[in-house]
Design a protein around this motif. Structure first.
Motif, mmCIF file in Angstrom:
data_model
loop_
_atom_site.group_PDB
_atom_site.id
_atom_site.type_symbol
_atom_site.label_atom_id
_atom_site.label_comp_id
_atom_site.label_asym_id
_atom_site.label_seq_id
_atom_site.Cartn_x
_atom_site.Cartn_y
_atom_site.Cartn_z
ATOM 1 N N PHE A 269 -6.618 -4.516 7.904
ATOM 2 C CA PHE A 269 -7.400 -3.882 6.846
ATOM 3 C C PHE A 269 -8.808 -4.467 6.893
ATOM 4 C CE2 PHE A 269 -4.954 -7.379 5.037
ATOM 5 C CZ PHE A 269 -5.899 -8.139 4.364
ATOM 6 N N TYR A 270 -9.744 -3.729 6.328
ATOM 7 C CA TYR A 270 -11.145 -4.171 6.347
ATOM 8 C C TYR A 270 -11.810 -3.608 5.099
ATOM 9 C CZ TYR A 270 -15.318 -5.992 8.656
ATOM 10 O OH TYR A 270 -16.413 -6.753 8.998
ATOM 11 N N PRO A 271 -12.368 -4.452 4.225
ATOM 12 C CA PRO A 271 -12.968 -3.956 2.982
ATOM 13 C C PRO A 271 -13.975 -2.839 3.252
ATOM 14 C CG PRO A 271 -12.852 -6.352 2.954
ATOM 15 C CD PRO A 271 -12.458 -5.926 4.335
ATOM 16 N N LEU A 272 -13.803 -1.740 2.566
ATOM 17 C CA LEU A 272 -14.635 -0.568 2.830
ATOM 18 C C LEU A 272 -16.116 -0.855 2.581
ATOM 19 C CD1 LEU A 272 -14.544 2.410 3.677
ATOM 20 C CD2 LEU A 272 -14.311 3.014 1.258
ATOM 21 N N GLU A 273 -16.403 -1.628 1.536
ATOM 22 C CA GLU A 273 -17.813 -1.922 1.244
ATOM 23 C C GLU A 273 -18.456 -2.742 2.364
ATOM 24 O OE1 GLU A 273 -15.317 -4.840 -1.289
ATOM 25 O OE2 GLU A 273 -15.185 -2.784 -0.543
ATOM 26 N N ARG A 285 -14.444 6.472 6.432
ATOM 27 C CA ARG A 285 -13.379 6.846 5.504
ATOM 28 C C ARG A 285 -12.033 6.610 6.185
ATOM 29 N NH1 ARG A 285 -12.664 12.093 1.744
ATOM 30 N NH2 ARG A 285 -10.397 12.101 1.612
ATOM 31 N N TYR A 286 -11.104 6.005 5.452
ATOM 32 C CA TYR A 286 -9.780 5.730 5.998
ATOM 33 C C TYR A 286 -8.897 6.979 5.979
ATOM 34 C CZ TYR A 286 -10.622 0.700 6.141
ATOM 35 O OH TYR A 286 -11.116 -0.549 6.444
ATOM 36 N N GLU A 287 -8.136 7.148 7.069
ATOM 37 C CA GLU A 287 -7.127 8.200 7.169
ATOM 38 C C GLU A 287 -5.717 7.645 6.976
ATOM 39 O OE1 GLU A 287 -7.229 11.591 7.692
ATOM 40 O OE2 GLU A 287 -9.385 11.503 7.373
ATOM 41 N N ASP A 288 -5.478 6.434 7.477
ATOM 42 C CA ASP A 288 -4.183 5.768 7.295
ATOM 43 C C ASP A 288 -4.349 4.277 7.518
ATOM 44 O OD1 ASP A 288 -1.027 5.986 7.199
ATOM 45 O OD2 ASP A 288 -1.563 4.599 8.809
ATOM 46 N N PRO A 289 -3.866 3.446 6.604
ATOM 47 C CA PRO A 289 -3.444 3.873 5.267
ATOM 48 C C PRO A 289 -4.677 4.204 4.436
ATOM 49 C CG PRO A 289 -3.391 1.497 5.397
ATOM 50 C CD PRO A 289 -3.778 1.972 6.774
ATOM 51 N N TYR A 290 -4.510 5.020 3.413
ATOM 52 C CA TYR A 290 -5.653 5.416 2.606
ATOM 53 C C TYR A 290 -6.283 4.242 1.878
ATOM 54 C CZ TYR A 290 -5.497 10.377 3.514
ATOM 55 O OH TYR A 290 -5.580 11.593 4.138
ATOM 56 N N SER A 291 -5.513 3.196 1.663
ATOM 57 C CA SER A 291 -6.052 1.978 1.056
ATOM 58 C C SER A 291 -6.287 0.900 2.104
ATOM 59 C CB SER A 291 -5.104 1.463 -0.039
ATOM 60 O OG SER A 291 -4.999 2.395 -1.083
ATOM 61 N N GLY A 292 -6.721 1.321 3.285
ATOM 62 C CA GLY A 292 -6.964 0.376 4.376
ATOM 63 C C GLY A 292 -8.101 -0.588 4.121
ATOM 64 N N GLY A 293 -8.882 -0.346 3.070
ATOM 65 C CA GLY A 293 -9.903 -1.314 2.696
ATOM 66 C C GLY A 293 -9.342 -2.487 1.934
#
Length: 426
Positions: A269-273, A285-293
């Protein structure tokens, strides 16, 4: 008709279905979601490192069908990325319908959107399984390929919560361990710090959310490597990953993308910000998992004790494959164990001697080696894959690793196992 019932429609379950059908049984495959392949819908890496050897071994053993599909649908072949050579990347957006067509052509009965919730036992033998709609399916042999991931409570307890991954537990309900329902105590894998489970090793980004340059390079070469800002490098994340073959410093120091239809980001995972501060990822934008951030799915929370024929210890007619059968990583490993489980389930029904693949063949060695290793605490902290880490090094030491197809064919032929999975017992 002699019937094999397989619970779990991932790569292992599909492989088991094919080998059991080819061995002559009626086959019923039950998948709790609306799609086959499970994590195979977001994976995509084949033939890298020792997986090339294992792929060709499977083909010569007679388990060729699924590899023909992944080869046909490979977006890139013979690529290199840190720590890995001659890899192929299949298109995750196209693979599942092709596998479904194959199973249909073999007259395998596929039941989707049904969960197995319990078993009916007669002493140490499973007689039937009970579905969530209270219907009952009888069988002569059963194969548990339910995997080791989820349900939501486990991802909350051992991870960062439900990451909304391809397994979609909130929609289709939790995974249920068939071996445990049959009275067998499951094993649990551990991280290096002793805590349970491990994070899935990659995320998928929407390719169109990346810069034109990154997208172009990814489509053309299959691999893009982008340095991470020095202050954002976190080596500690590597030890938490399922995929220890990718736990190299390059995967902490860089964002490594692979083209599997989506942009496969090789980190748990990698924080989206933080991701959006890196050039080319401003609109990521993540496709899988949607909470990959925030997190990822947690795996290796449910493994059945088994012997090297893939039969579950303690239940007379239950076999297992894929992650349910040990700390295995990858599609090739799932197909290898699933194929053997399906084949042996029919041998069991017909009271034939069960097949144990010899250890001069990489598939036979990894099945036996992983079984030996998980008997102690340290072994439960390791992962076993043809693609890297401790097992690939073992392959090289034992001279099991080769890309020479004739050498591989001769090993299978000399063991008397050429096209063994094409043999029918019924």
């Amino acid at each position: 008709m002699d019937t094999v019932v397989i619970i779990g429609g991932g790569w292992a379950g599909c492989a088991a279905s094919i080998s059991a059908r080819k061995a002559g049984a009626k086959v019923v495959l039950i998948e709790r979601t609306d799609m086959l392949l499970g994590l195979g819908n977001v994976g995509g890496i084949m033939r890298n490192n020792g997986r090339f050897t294992a792929t060709e071994e499977n083909i010569y053993l007679g388990a060729n069908e699924l590899f023909e599909i992944t080869d046909k649908l490979s977006r890139h072949k013979n690529i290199e990325f840190p720590g890995h050579k001659h890899g192929s990347l299949y298109d995750v957006t196209k693979v599942e319908p092709e596998v479904k067509k194959l199973l249909d052509s073999l007259d395998i009965e596929v039941i989707t959107r049904k969960r197995v919730v319990d078993v009916i036992m007669d002493k140490n033998t499973i007689k039937s399984i009970i579905l969530d709609d209270e219907s009952i399916i009888d069988g002569d042999a059963f194969i548990d390929t339910t995997g080791s991931t989820g349900p939501m409570g486990n991802c909350l307890k051992y991870g960062n919560g439900c990451s909304m991954c391809i397994l979609r537990c909130p929609t289709f309900g939790p995974r249920i361990s068939i071996s445990q329902k049959a009275g067998v105590k499951d094993l649990i894998g551990k991280k290096s710090d002793g805590s349970y489970g491990a994070f899935s090793g990659s995320c998928k980004l929407n390719k169109d959310s990346l810069s034109k340059n990154i997208k172009k390079e990814l489509n053309e070469k299959g691999v893009v490597i982008v340095p991470v800002p020095i202050e954002k490098i976190d080596m500690s994340k590597l030890s938490k990953k399922v995929c220890q073959q990718y736990a190299l410093k390059e995967y902490a120091e860089n964002l490594i993308l692979l083209d599997t239809g989506h942009a496969k980001l090789m980190t748990s995972f990698y924080p989206l910000e933080d991701l959006r501060k890196i050039k080319g990822f401003e609109n990521a934008r993540y496709e899988d998992p949607y909470s990959g951030g925030v997190g990822n799915s947690v795996r290796y929370l449910s493994m059945a004790p088994r012997d090297n024929t893939m039969k579950v210890i303690g239940v007379d007619n239950l076999f297992c494959g894929g992650e349910k059968s040990g700390l295995f990583v990858g599609h090739t490993e799932a197909i290898s164990t699933g194929s053997l489980a399906g084949h042996n389930s029919v041998r069991f029904i017909k009271e034939n001697k069960l097949l144990e693949i010899p250890r001069n063949i990489a598939i036979g060695d990894i099945i036996a080696y992983a079984n030996e290793m998980i008997k102690d605490k340290e072994g439960l902290m390791k992962r076993y894959t043809f693609a890297g880490d401790n097992y690939f090094e073992r392959m090289k030491r034992l001279s099991l690793y080769t890309t020479d197809k004739e050498i591989i064919r001769k090993r299978i032929e000399d063991s008397g196992l050429l096209n063994i999975y094409d043999r029918s017992f019924i």
